[in-house]
Design a protein around this motif. Structure first.
Motif, short mmCIF file in Angstrom:
data_model
loop_
_atom_site.label_atom_id
_atom_site.label_comp_id
_atom_site.label_asym_id
_atom_site.label_seq_id
_atom_site.Cartn_x
_atom_site.Cartn_y
_atom_site.Cartn_z
N PHE A 118 -7.35 10.90 10.17
CA PHE A 118 -6.77 10.01 11.08
C PHE A 118 -5.26 9.75 10.82
N GLN A 119 -4.33 10.00 11.74
CA GLN A 119 -2.97 10.18 11.53
C GLN A 119 -2.49 8.97 12.49
N PHE A 120 -1.70 8.13 11.91
CA PHE A 120 -1.33 6.73 12.34
C PHE A 120 0.42 6.98 12.48
N SER A 121 0.74 6.40 13.64
CA SER A 121 2.21 6.11 13.78
C SER A 121 2.21 4.64 13.53
N GLN A 122 3.12 4.24 12.58
CA GLN A 122 3.12 2.59 12.50
C GLN A 122 4.53 1.92 12.44
N ALA A 123 4.53 0.72 12.87
CA ALA A 123 5.67 0.08 12.60
C ALA A 123 5.52 -1.17 12.03
#
Length: 455
Positions: A129-134
């Protein structure tokens, strides 16, 4: 039209592309020299995994596809090798040069990537699972699987239906009975026979027992991922009791080998007593859990999948029904006559998926009592006829689709679409605006199969 599956099979000089919708099946023939087809992903986003898999399996080129990355093939798999072609020789397979997989990502100030898996804590199966986070907020998730691909489609080529059954029933442990029922229906079609009512009731009883086991496990784990471990202890106890009943009724905790054409004995009096005890336990569990505000503060509005998106991604099972989409293969006369009532919610969040599971457990208990009867019916199966056969079953996760081509009495092409193959593709939509700490909770509320997805 709802998309169910899209797959290919190799003929002598061509490939046949089969696209299965809810109301029709479309077939397209393309040459082996120029195997190009048009993408369906612009209208049906979930088609993209089917199409990427066709390219990996057969080398079929998908025109205008927005994603042409490998799906099943990992980083060292040879780029010009396609395992489902008839001329594939596994003995010549060698690792290729490592080619990094380019993940989808959102860029910008303060945005960073979080990689989770494929190796996880505990005994969870492999998935990435590859997340882009802020900060804590999830902006985007990409799901990547197929780390445990076992080559089942290739493995079953050249086997009889009987030889294939021990493999088919072990594809996904949570859905063993469902897979066996799909196999059963194809066997009956090929033999030109119908299942006696007594056997149909027994098989339906076991299918609902399998559904209860899976749902009870989730009903414990979902609150656990919100920090309430007591629910896991209680749910696990009920699930273990049900698993032991499966062994008592079938000889195996997962029901392997239990769907056949002989009606094996079940002590109906003892089974009905257990069903009533479980019904009382579920009533207590429901009163207990529904009265914990802190849990519902975590469940409600978390991981929401709107009806419009559930339709767009052709979702099935609990995921679909929790978003108000009426999709269930048990909507038929047989089930309706034995007390089936479709459970549904409209909010599409973790709480809705929890409530659907709870309602389905209660409905399954009522149907199971109707399915119980003492009968020693046996069906003698005749010779099977070559042809192309398909079947559907509503597994504990959702609609299961299976297709088998038989030639000279042997399997020429085996294809199965687990409900997870569809629903995994909708998971990323549920993450928007939630925090990364909610990911395990959202993921568990769907509880999809890695093994059924990966084949």
């Amino acid at each position: 039209m709802r998309l169910i599956a899209r797959y290919a099979k190799e003929l002598e000089d061509t490939f046949e592309i089969i696209t299965v919708y809810e109301d029709e099946t479309q077939r397209e023939v393309v040459s082996k020299e120029h195997p190009h087809i048009k993408t369906l992903a612009k209208k049906h986003p979930a088609a993209i995994w089917f199409e990427r898999k066709m390219h990996d399996d057969f080398g079929i080129i998908i025109e205008d596809a927005f994603d042409k990355r490998p799906l099943v093939h990992q980083e060292r798999f040879p780029r010009d090798v396609h395992p489902l072609r008839k001329d594939f020789d596994k003995d010549t397979l060698q690792e290729a040069e490592y080619l990094p997989y380019k993940y989808e990502a959102i860029n910008g100030d303060g945005v960073f990537q979080v990689a989770v898996g494929p190796i996880h804590a505990g005994i969870i199966e492999p998935g990435h699972f590859q997340f882009s986070q802020a900060g804590e907020e999830m902006l985007h998730l990409e799901v990547r699987h197929f780390y445990k691909n076992r080559g089942i489609e290739k493995m079953l080529e050249g086997k009889t239906l009987t030889e294939a059954k021990p493999i088919i029933e072990r594809i996904s442990g949570n859905e063993s009975i469902a897979y066996q029922i799909c196999w059963r229906d194809i066997y009956l079609q090929a033999a030109g026979q119908e299942l006696p009512m007594a056997l149909r009731k027994r098989h339906a009883f076991l299918l609902e027992l399998e559904r209860i086991i899976h749902h009870l496990t989730d009903l414990g784990f979902i609150p656990n991922d919100a920090g309430f471990g007591a629910a896991l202890a209680y749910g696990s106890k009920l699930a273990e009791d049900a698993r032991r009943k499966m062994q008592e009724f079938t000889g195996h905790r997962f029901g392997f080998g239990s769907i056949d054409f002989t009606n094996h004995f079940i002590d109906t009096a003892s089974a009905k007593e257990w069903l009533r005890e479980l019904e009382n336990s579920i009533a207590f569990f429901e009163d207990w859990i529904m009265d914990i505000p802190s849990l519902w503060d975590r469940f409600d509005t978390t991981g929401a999948l709107a009806l419009q998106k559930a339709v767009k991604y052709d979702t099935v099972g609990v995921v679909a029904r929790a978003s108000g989409l009426s999709v269930d293969r048990r909507i038929n006369d047989f089930y309706l006559q034995h007390g089936f009532v479709m459970a549904s919610e409209v909010s599409g969040d973790v709480g809705a998926r929890f409530k659907v599971r709870l309602a389905e457990v209660k409905n399954s208990l009522g149907m199971m009592e109707h399915f119980l009867e003492e009968d020693d019916t046996t069906l003698e199966i005749g010779n099977i006829t070559d042809g192309s056969y398909t079947s559907f079953t509503e597994s504990s996760i959702g609609e299961l689709f299976m297709a088998i081509d038989i030639k000279d009495g042997l399997i020429e092409r085996f294809f199965v679409r687990d409900p997870s193959f569809i629903n995994w593709q909708a998971l990323h939509i549920m993450m928007h605006s939630d925090i990364i700490a909610d990911f395990p909770l959202i993921n568990k509320s769907c509880d999809l199969s890695y093994a059924g997805n990966d084949l």
